[in-house]
Motif scaffolding. Sequence first.
Motif, PDB file in Angstrom:
ATOM      1  N   ASP A   1      51.618  28.555  40.193  1.00  0.00           N
ATOM      2  CA  ASP A   1      52.381  27.314  40.196  1.00  0.00           C
ATOM      3  C   ASP A   1      52.672  26.862  41.618  1.00  0.00           C
ATOM      4  OD1 ASP A   1      52.442  27.560  37.481  1.00  0.00           O
ATOM      5  OD2 ASP A   1      54.588  27.977  37.321  1.00  0.00           O
ATOM      6  N   LYS A   2      52.980  25.584  41.746  1.00  0.00           N
ATOM      7  CA  LYS A   2      53.463  25.070  43.019  1.00  0.00           C
ATOM      8  C   LYS A   2      54.883  25.619  43.198  1.00  0.00           C
ATOM      9  CE  LYS A   2      54.240  20.750  45.453  1.00  0.00           C
ATOM     10  NZ  LYS A   2      54.135  19.281  45.355  1.00  0.00           N
ATOM     11  N   ILE A   3      55.141  26.207  44.351  1.00  0.00           N
ATOM     12  CA  ILE A   3      56.467  26.763  44.650  1.00  0.00           C
ATOM     13  C   ILE A   3      57.030  26.002  45.844  1.00  0.00           C
ATOM     14  CG2 ILE A   3      57.749  28.818  45.367  1.00  0.00           C
ATOM     15  CD1 ILE A   3      55.487  30.479  44.042  1.00  0.00           C
ATOM     16  N   ARG A   4      58.252  25.524  45.703  1.00  0.00           N
ATOM     17  CA  ARG A   4      58.924  24.808  46.789  1.00  0.00           C
ATOM     18  C   ARG A   4      60.177  25.579  47.180  1.00  0.00           C
ATOM     19  NH1 ARG A   4      58.813  18.479  46.872  1.00  0.00           N
ATOM     20  NH2 ARG A   4      56.787  19.065  47.728  1.00  0.00           N
ATOM     21  N   VAL A   5      60.353  25.777  48.479  1.00  0.00           N
ATOM     22  CA  VAL A   5      61.494  26.513  49.013  1.00  0.00           C
ATOM     23  C   VAL A   5      62.307  25.545  49.864  1.00  0.00           C
ATOM     24  CG1 VAL A   5      62.185  28.475  50.439  1.00  0.00           C
ATOM     25  CG2 VAL A   5      60.117  28.627  49.072  1.00  0.00           C
ATOM     26  N   ALA A   6      63.633  25.496  49.631  1.00  0.00           N
ATOM     27  CA  ALA A   6      64.493  24.574  50.380  1.00  0.00           C
ATOM     28  C   ALA A   6      65.692  25.302  50.964  1.00  0.00           C
ATOM     29  CB  ALA A   6      64.958  23.440  49.470  1.00  0.00           C
ATOM     30  N   PHE A   7      66.038  24.936  52.203  1.00  0.00           N
ATOM     31  CA  PHE A   7      67.235  25.410  52.892  1.00  0.00           C
ATOM     32  C   PHE A   7      67.996  24.158  53.334  1.00  0.00           C
ATOM     33  CE2 PHE A   7      63.904  28.492  53.575  1.00  0.00           C
ATOM     34  CZ  PHE A   7      64.512  29.737  53.493  1.00  0.00           C
ATOM     35  N   ILE A   8      69.235  24.000  52.899  1.00  0.00           N
ATOM     36  CA  ILE A   8      70.013  22.807  53.228  1.00  0.00           C
ATOM     37  C   ILE A   8      71.363  23.232  53.799  1.00  0.00           C
ATOM     38  CG2 ILE A   8      71.162  20.765  52.276  1.00  0.00           C
ATOM     39  CD1 ILE A   8      68.834  20.605  50.255  1.00  0.00           C
ATOM     40  N   GLN A   9      71.655  22.792  55.023  1.00  0.00           N
ATOM     41  CA  GLN A   9      72.920  23.100  55.689  1.00  0.00           C
ATOM     42  C   GLN A   9      73.856  21.903  55.539  1.00  0.00           C
ATOM     43  OE1 GLN A   9      72.925  22.797  59.908  1.00  0.00           O
ATOM     44  NE2 GLN A   9      74.454  24.398  60.180  1.00  0.00           N
ATOM     45  N   GLN A  10      75.039  22.137  54.967  1.00  0.00           N
ATOM     46  CA  GLN A  10      76.023  21.086  54.760  1.00  0.00           C
ATOM     47  C   GLN A  10      77.291  21.409  55.558  1.00  0.00           C
ATOM     48  OE1 GLN A  10      76.255  21.648  50.472  1.00  0.00           O
ATOM     49  NE2 GLN A  10      75.258  19.673  50.187  1.00  0.00           N
ATOM     50  N   THR A  11      77.780  20.438  56.342  1.00  0.00           N
ATOM     51  CA  THR A  11      79.030  20.622  57.070  1.00  0.00           C
ATOM     52  C   THR A  11      80.178  20.180  56.174  1.00  0.00           C
ATOM     53  OG1 THR A  11      77.914  20.218  59.159  1.00  0.00           O
ATOM     54  CG2 THR A  11      80.307  19.992  59.149  1.00  0.00           C
ATOM     55  N   LEU A  12      81.144  21.088  55.946  1.00  0.00           N
ATOM     56  CA  LEU A  12      82.299  20.782  55.096  1.00  0.00           C
ATOM     57  C   LEU A  12      83.509  20.375  55.930  1.00  0.00           C
ATOM     58  CD1 LEU A  12      81.958  23.744  52.562  1.00  0.00           C
ATOM     59  CD2 LEU A  12      80.999  21.435  52.390  1.00  0.00           C
ATOM     60  N   SER A  13      83.702  21.026  57.065  1.00  0.00           N
ATOM     61  CA  SER A  13      84.790  20.706  57.990  1.00  0.00           C
ATOM     62  C   SER A  13      84.376  21.214  59.359  1.00  0.00           C
ATOM     63  CB  SER A  13      86.100  21.370  57.536  1.00  0.00           C
ATOM     64  OG  SER A  13      86.008  22.777  57.662  1.00  0.00           O
ATOM     65  N   GLU A  14      85.290  21.076  60.345  1.00  0.00           N
ATOM     66  CA  GLU A  14      84.902  21.509  61.693  1.00  0.00           C
ATOM     67  C   GLU A  14      84.721  23.016  61.804  1.00  0.00           C
ATOM     68  OE1 GLU A  14      89.021  21.900  64.189  1.00  0.00           O
ATOM     69  OE2 GLU A  14      88.189  19.900  63.930  1.00  0.00           O
ATOM     70  N   ASN A  15      85.224  23.782  60.828  1.00  0.00           N
ATOM     71  CA  ASN A  15      85.032  25.234  60.912  1.00  0.00           C
ATOM     72  C   ASN A  15      84.448  25.851  59.651  1.00  0.00           C
ATOM     73  OD1 ASN A  15      87.231  25.023  59.277  1.00  0.00           O
ATOM     74  ND2 ASN A  15      88.470  26.545  60.344  1.00  0.00           N
ATOM     75  N   GLU A  16      83.899  25.029  58.776  1.00  0.00           N
ATOM     76  CA  GLU A  16      83.277  25.579  57.570  1.00  0.00           C
ATOM     77  C   GLU A  16      82.059  24.752  57.178  1.00  0.00           C
ATOM     78  OE1 GLU A  16      84.502  27.338  53.204  1.00  0.00           O
ATOM     79  OE2 GLU A  16      85.804  25.852  54.137  1.00  0.00           O
ATOM     80  N   GLU A  17      81.056  25.473  56.731  1.00  0.00           N
ATOM     81  CA  GLU A  17      79.822  24.832  56.273  1.00  0.00           C
ATOM     82  C   GLU A  17      79.341  25.545  55.023  1.00  0.00           C
ATOM     83  OE1 GLU A  17      77.107  25.426  59.520  1.00  0.00           O
ATOM     84  OE2 GLU A  17      76.942  27.557  59.138  1.00  0.00           O
TER      85      GLU A  17
END
Length: 198
Positions: free
Chosen positions: A93-109
Amino acid sequence: MKYLSIGIILSLSLLTACTKGSTGDAMIKHAELTKFEESLVDLTSEHSFVFDLEINNEEITEVITIVDYYENGEFVRQVGNMSSEISQETIDDKIRVAFIQQTLSENEENWLMSVMKDDGHLSSSSPNNIDGKERINFASASGGVNEGPLSIVESNLIGSIAYSSNSDISVLKEIKTKEDIKKATDYEQAYLISVELR
């Protein structure tokens, strides 16, 4: 005739070995996203990596996604580690891998990692406290491989992100050696993105 047959077999063996060596146990390349998919990823992330994975070795049964966090060139902790099973039924099968970085606040992501296949997906969410280290005055850069072979069992580094108060940031396309890792992480904050095949 006997020597001719042995010569042909040896030639075919070498050809097979060379072919496998150039494509590795799997091939990874940046996913070609539609404009809608690109906009959605940009909307939900500060930095992101989305790759398509083609498995060449039928012995592979697992894809592991990893995000490691560094400060000033020193490893601090593993932010995320997710494992997804690859069955014999889905190996082509086609396999897709994703990494997504989200900033939640100035000291947490938050880091989202996902392995998507034709029969569904597995995702994980990993919060990361960056200990009050403000990024307001930080420049950032990210980058990684466009396309390349992956090896089974090894940790295959496929991307990096760097944050620094120095605006002169460069990211490496390929991270292969300890010196490359040092260059990629020698910033106030840095991340290494990798995939393991087992």
